[in-house]
Design a protein around this motif. Structure first.
Motif, mmCIF file in Angstrom:
data_model
loop_
_atom_site.group_PDB
_atom_site.id
_atom_site.type_symbol
_atom_site.label_atom_id
_atom_site.label_comp_id
_atom_site.label_asym_id
_atom_site.label_seq_id
_atom_site.Cartn_x
_atom_site.Cartn_y
_atom_site.Cartn_z
ATOM 1 N N SER A 30 4.101 -4.784 5.546
ATOM 2 C CA SER A 30 3.016 -4.612 4.715
ATOM 3 C C SER A 30 2.696 -5.556 3.468
ATOM 4 O O SER A 30 3.650 -6.213 3.400
ATOM 5 C CB SER A 30 3.498 -3.235 3.985
ATOM 6 O OG SER A 30 2.811 -2.981 2.736
ATOM 7 N N VAL A 31 1.431 -5.737 3.313
ATOM 8 C CA VAL A 31 1.020 -6.758 2.396
ATOM 9 C C VAL A 31 1.851 -6.450 1.077
ATOM 10 O O VAL A 31 1.875 -7.493 0.238
ATOM 11 C CB VAL A 31 -0.480 -6.571 1.848
ATOM 12 C CG1 VAL A 31 -0.945 -5.301 1.191
ATOM 13 C CG2 VAL A 31 -0.854 -7.866 1.280
ATOM 14 N N TRP A 32 2.332 -5.222 0.730
ATOM 15 C CA TRP A 32 3.179 -4.979 -0.385
ATOM 16 C C TRP A 32 4.486 -5.891 -0.344
ATOM 17 O O TRP A 32 4.970 -6.293 -1.451
ATOM 18 C CB TRP A 32 3.653 -3.621 -0.493
ATOM 19 C CG TRP A 32 4.416 -3.091 -1.564
ATOM 20 C CD1 TRP A 32 4.312 -3.546 -2.835
ATOM 21 C CD2 TRP A 32 5.289 -1.967 -1.465
ATOM 22 N NE1 TRP A 32 5.302 -2.923 -3.698
ATOM 23 C CE2 TRP A 32 5.740 -2.002 -3.093
ATOM 24 C CE3 TRP A 32 5.898 -1.189 -0.646
ATOM 25 C CZ2 TRP A 32 6.783 -0.928 -3.282
ATOM 26 C CZ3 TRP A 32 6.695 -0.141 -1.129
ATOM 27 C CH2 TRP A 32 7.176 0.024 -2.333
ATOM 28 N N GLY B 70 -3.448 6.147 -1.361
ATOM 29 C CA GLY B 70 -4.946 5.704 -0.839
ATOM 30 C C GLY B 70 -5.059 5.036 0.679
ATOM 31 O O GLY B 70 -4.089 5.463 1.316
ATOM 32 N N ASP B 71 -5.917 4.050 0.720
ATOM 33 C CA ASP B 71 -6.229 3.557 2.148
ATOM 34 C C ASP B 71 -4.975 2.616 2.604
ATOM 35 O O ASP B 71 -4.681 2.806 3.876
ATOM 36 C CB ASP B 71 -7.346 2.643 1.990
ATOM 37 C CG ASP B 71 -8.690 3.333 1.803
ATOM 38 O OD1 ASP B 71 -8.861 4.173 2.120
ATOM 39 O OD2 ASP B 71 -9.577 2.552 1.337
ATOM 40 N N VAL B 72 -4.244 2.091 1.624
ATOM 41 C CA VAL B 72 -3.157 1.425 2.098
ATOM 42 C C VAL B 72 -2.058 2.261 2.753
ATOM 43 O O VAL B 72 -1.444 2.242 3.727
ATOM 44 C CB VAL B 72 -2.451 0.602 0.883
ATOM 45 C CG1 VAL B 72 -1.222 -0.118 1.488
ATOM 46 C CG2 VAL B 72 -3.288 -0.466 0.395
ATOM 47 N N LEU B 73 -1.667 3.429 1.941
ATOM 48 C CA LEU B 73 -0.949 4.425 2.600
ATOM 49 C C LEU B 73 -1.394 5.064 3.943
ATOM 50 O O LEU B 73 -0.592 5.291 4.799
ATOM 51 C CB LEU B 73 -0.773 5.698 1.690
ATOM 52 C CG LEU B 73 -0.175 7.080 2.009
ATOM 53 C CD1 LEU B 73 1.401 6.811 2.226
ATOM 54 C CD2 LEU B 73 -0.205 8.062 1.074
ATOM 55 N N ILE C 234 -0.611 -15.606 -0.259
ATOM 56 C CA ILE C 234 -2.002 -14.768 0.131
ATOM 57 C C ILE C 234 -1.746 -13.417 0.076
ATOM 58 O O ILE C 234 -1.609 -12.777 1.145
ATOM 59 C CB ILE C 234 -2.391 -15.378 1.407
ATOM 60 C CG1 ILE C 234 -2.324 -16.852 1.298
ATOM 61 C CG2 ILE C 234 -3.744 -14.940 1.774
ATOM 62 C CD1 ILE C 234 -2.662 -17.527 2.668
ATOM 63 N N SER C 235 -1.953 -12.765 -1.086
ATOM 64 C CA SER C 235 -1.468 -11.322 -1.100
ATOM 65 C C SER C 235 -2.484 -10.734 -2.105
ATOM 66 O O SER C 235 -2.048 -9.567 -2.654
ATOM 67 C CB SER C 235 0.021 -11.212 -1.607
ATOM 68 O OG SER C 235 0.200 -11.735 -2.616
ATOM 69 N N GLY C 236 -3.522 -11.265 -2.333
ATOM 70 C CA GLY C 236 -4.482 -10.449 -3.548
ATOM 71 C C GLY C 236 -5.098 -9.095 -2.677
ATOM 72 O O GLY C 236 -4.877 -8.818 -1.494
ATOM 73 N N LYS D 248 -4.052 -5.950 5.170
ATOM 74 C CA LYS D 248 -2.981 -5.079 4.501
ATOM 75 C C LYS D 248 -1.584 -5.148 5.269
ATOM 76 O O LYS D 248 -0.654 -4.558 4.656
ATOM 77 C CB LYS D 248 -3.410 -3.603 4.431
ATOM 78 C CG LYS D 248 -4.944 -3.333 3.666
ATOM 79 C CD LYS D 248 -4.559 -3.875 2.045
ATOM 80 C CE LYS D 248 -5.479 -3.629 1.151
ATOM 81 N NZ LYS D 248 -6.704 -4.769 1.226
ATOM 82 N N TRP D 249 -1.664 -5.823 6.330
ATOM 83 C CA TRP D 249 -0.477 -5.942 7.269
ATOM 84 C C TRP D 249 -0.314 -7.351 7.839
ATOM 85 O O TRP D 249 -1.434 -7.988 8.062
ATOM 86 C CB TRP D 249 -0.554 -5.062 8.290
ATOM 87 C CG TRP D 249 0.866 -4.605 8.973
ATOM 88 C CD1 TRP D 249 1.608 -3.673 8.344
ATOM 89 C CD2 TRP D 249 1.425 -5.247 10.116
ATOM 90 N NE1 TRP D 249 2.923 -3.667 9.252
ATOM 91 C CE2 TRP D 249 2.609 -4.601 10.098
ATOM 92 C CE3 TRP D 249 0.915 -6.135 10.877
ATOM 93 C CZ2 TRP D 249 3.664 -4.748 11.309
ATOM 94 C CZ3 TRP D 249 1.941 -6.347 12.033
ATOM 95 C CH2 TRP D 249 2.968 -5.557 12.154
ATOM 96 N N ASP D 250 0.857 -7.867 7.789
ATOM 97 C CA ASP D 250 0.932 -9.182 8.144
ATOM 98 C C ASP D 250 2.330 -9.132 9.228
ATOM 99 O O ASP D 250 3.329 -8.354 9.222
ATOM 100 C CB ASP D 250 1.435 -10.257 7.007
ATOM 101 C CG ASP D 250 1.674 -11.389 7.391
ATOM 102 O OD1 ASP D 250 0.997 -12.434 7.297
ATOM 103 O OD2 ASP D 250 2.899 -11.816 8.028
#
Length: 583
Positions: A311-313, A179-182, A297-299, A304-306
């Motif tokens: 990646s927030v993942w 999706g959008d994260v990808l 803080i990863s909800g 989506k990027w830090d």
């Protein structure tokens, strides 16, 4: 005199032992082989219900096929199929253990889809321990989680939800690699790579703007893709804190075939040292990231990027690992080291093969370049990086077919499944609970009968690269074209892997299919798109190098020889042109 007689008797006895012991050992080996052949024939042709597949004959009592299987897995599988055929599964005796070798195309698909009954949990847990160095105190969580990957635990299991590691990994991978994260991750990769290579390096002859020869293209391109992929996933600080990370990473990747064989540190000190150095690098990065950014803080509403975590993942993985109450710094580092290998060790070599196959064939290159150039939305100019939208490339039938063909030829996995809860049946055979089932993708990817319909009537042999192997007529578009011009033309083609279930399996299959496959595809095709905008390339030999069989069964195959090329920068070269302007 008496002493002389004693000495003579002793000498004759010693000589007798030296002669008789080898003969006894040979007789034992021949007897073992004869007995196991008879057992094989009886089982294969006169088997009863619920019987295990026939055991591949072996010479060494007690050890079985352990030595040839471990020493040369590819040679063992090829030899077994050549001797005994592939009309049935086989049992392989490995000392006190046994496994099953599956080579029949009709079994691959059903076994890979049967994730309700079969899992790869056992082998993945062992890989975490043996290859990625998961500490002993963390291993019970991997080995003890028998609750499955689905939201609803397997009936009869009682693993606390915060320690269901296989389910958690399955869900989070699907969420953060689609999706959008990808799309955001892929866009960051291409922009990072473009920005990096938009700056000509005055110490690199390839950036001069003149045609130059590079002795080996693979490490040259590998380093650039590695930096972009690592930064896009993990952020910039993993590389910044560990300046030798790229070389350390490949040293470790080269050690995996050794580590997977469970050699202790005293037998394989370099392999263990390479693994330990990578773990220390990840630990250093984790500590730095925790110091500067709150991983909790990863909800869903978090960016989506830090900068520190990438990646927030990665923040989500850190948060979950900490919440298990079992993971320590070593366990967390091993987890992210495994992710780094999954993200880079396969996609980056495949990005190399993708370029090699395109550029070694001038006719194919002339067809592919327009497809890649369609992704450029802002060309490089005045040290400004080019910008890309990969949508046209990802939708290109030809570019996708090349991608699929490269994977078919150059991915070699030993897919493993295990019946965790009860015996499993395939056809007339019973595969016992707890034993490994090994499905070699390199064998099935070259299976002559299975792939016969996809050889253009034999004109494109399965052991040769064919860019159009995955193209099929697009009947709908062809009909529209015919209606528009009122005459029959060459049919339009579309990319398809339909009807290839169980034989095109570079990412595995079923619910356990590699969750990173979508990013890997964009990494391969995106890196080729960026490269084509900045460089021209000629493969001097006109051939792809052979694959290094050391990596058989480990994923992407690496080249066994250097790949000399001629290369010229197209935009932003550092050498002045004849008119005094930079190229």
């Amino acid at each position: 005199m008496i002493q002389e007689i004693i000495d003579l008797v002793y000498t004759q006895g010693a000589n007798g032992w030296r002669t008789s012991l080898p003969l006894a050992m040979l007789l034992l080996a021949v007897t073992t082989y004869t007995v196991t052949i008879l057992s094989y024939l009886r089982t294969k042709y006169i088997h009863g219900e619920s019987q295990e597949p026939p055991i591949i004959p072996y010479w060494l009592p007690g050890l079985g096929s352990t030595i040839p299987f471990v020493r040369d897995t590819k040679g063992f599988i090829d030899n077994a199929v050549r001797k005994w055929g592939d009309s049935t599964p086989y049992t392989i005796k490995l000392a006190a253990f046994k496994g099953y070798l599956i080579t029949q195309p009709e079994h691959f698909g059903p076994l890979l889809k049967a994730t309700r009954f079969l899992s790869n949990k056992k082998v993945m847990a062992e890989l975490m321990r043996d290859v990625f160095g998961t500490p002993p105190n963390v291993m019970p969580m991997y080995l003890g989680d028998n609750s499955g990957i689905e939201a609803k635990p397997v009936p009869g299991t009682s693993i606390p939800s915060h320690q269901r590691i296989w389910h958690n990994q399955h869900v989070d991978s699907a969420k953060y690699l689609t999706g959008d994260v990808l799309r955001g991750l892929a866009a960051r990769f291409t922009s990072t790579l473009s920005e990096a290579i938009s700056k000509a390096d005055p110490n690199d002859p390839a950036d001069s703007g003149e045609w130059v020869t590079i002795d080996d293209f693979y490490p040259w391109w590998r380093a650039r893709v590695f930096a972009a992929a690592t930064t896009s996933i993990f952020g910039p600080h993993l590389l910044r804190l560990n300046p030798t990370l790229e070389q350390d990473f490949w040293n470790f990747a080269d050690s995996i075939p050794t580590l997977v064989k469970r050699y202790p540190a005293w037998m394989a000190p370099r392999a263990h040292a390479a693994r330990n150095k990578m773990i220390d690098s990840v630990k250093k990065w984790h500590a730095h990231a925790r110091e500067h950014s709150d991983y909790s803080i990863s909800g869903d509403d978090a960016p989506k990027w830090d900068e520190y975590w990438g990646s927030v993942w990665l923040k989500v993985r850190q948060r979950w690992g900490q919440a298990t109450g079992t993971m320590d710094d070593g366990g967390l580092a091993s987890e992210d080291l495994a992710l780094a290998i999954a993200a880079n060790a396969n996609a980056i070599p495949m990005a190399f093969w993708y370029l090699v196959e395109i550029y070694r064939d001038p006719a194919l290159l002339s067809r592919v370049l327009p497809e890649l150039e369609a992704a450029v939305i802002s060309p490089a100019a005045d040290n400004t990086p080019a910008a890309f939208d990969l949508s046209p490339v990802l939708a290109s039938p030809l570019a996708q077919s090349i991608y699929a063909e490269v994977l078919r030829m150059r991915i070699s996995l030993l897919l493993n499944r295990c019946a965790d809860h009860k015996d499993h049946r395939i056809g007339p055979w019973t595969l016992k609970k707890g034993a490994y089932m090994t499905l070699p993708t390199a064998y099935i990817g070259y299976h002559p009968k299975a792939w016969e319909p996809y050889t253009d009537g034999g004109k494109a042999p399965i052991d040769e690269f064919w860019a159009e192997r995955f193209l099929v007529p697009d009947e709908a578009k062809s009909a529209q074209t015919e209606d528009a011009v009122s005459e029959k033309k060459e049919p339009k083609m579309r990319f398809s892997t339909e009807h290839l279930e169980g034989i095109w399996v570079p990412y595995g299959g079923g619910a356990l299919m590699c969750p990173g496959r979508h990013f890997a595809k964009q990494e391969m095709m995106g890196s080729a798109t960026v490269f084509a905008h900045y460089y021209e390339l000629e493969i001097i030999s006109g051939k792809a190098p052979p694959m290094d069989e050391k990596y058989y069964g480990m994923g992407a195959q690496q080249p066994a020889e250097k790949t000399p090329v001629r290369i010229r920068r197209r935009h932003g070269g550092w050498k002045a042109a004849g008119n005094g302007q930079s190229l």
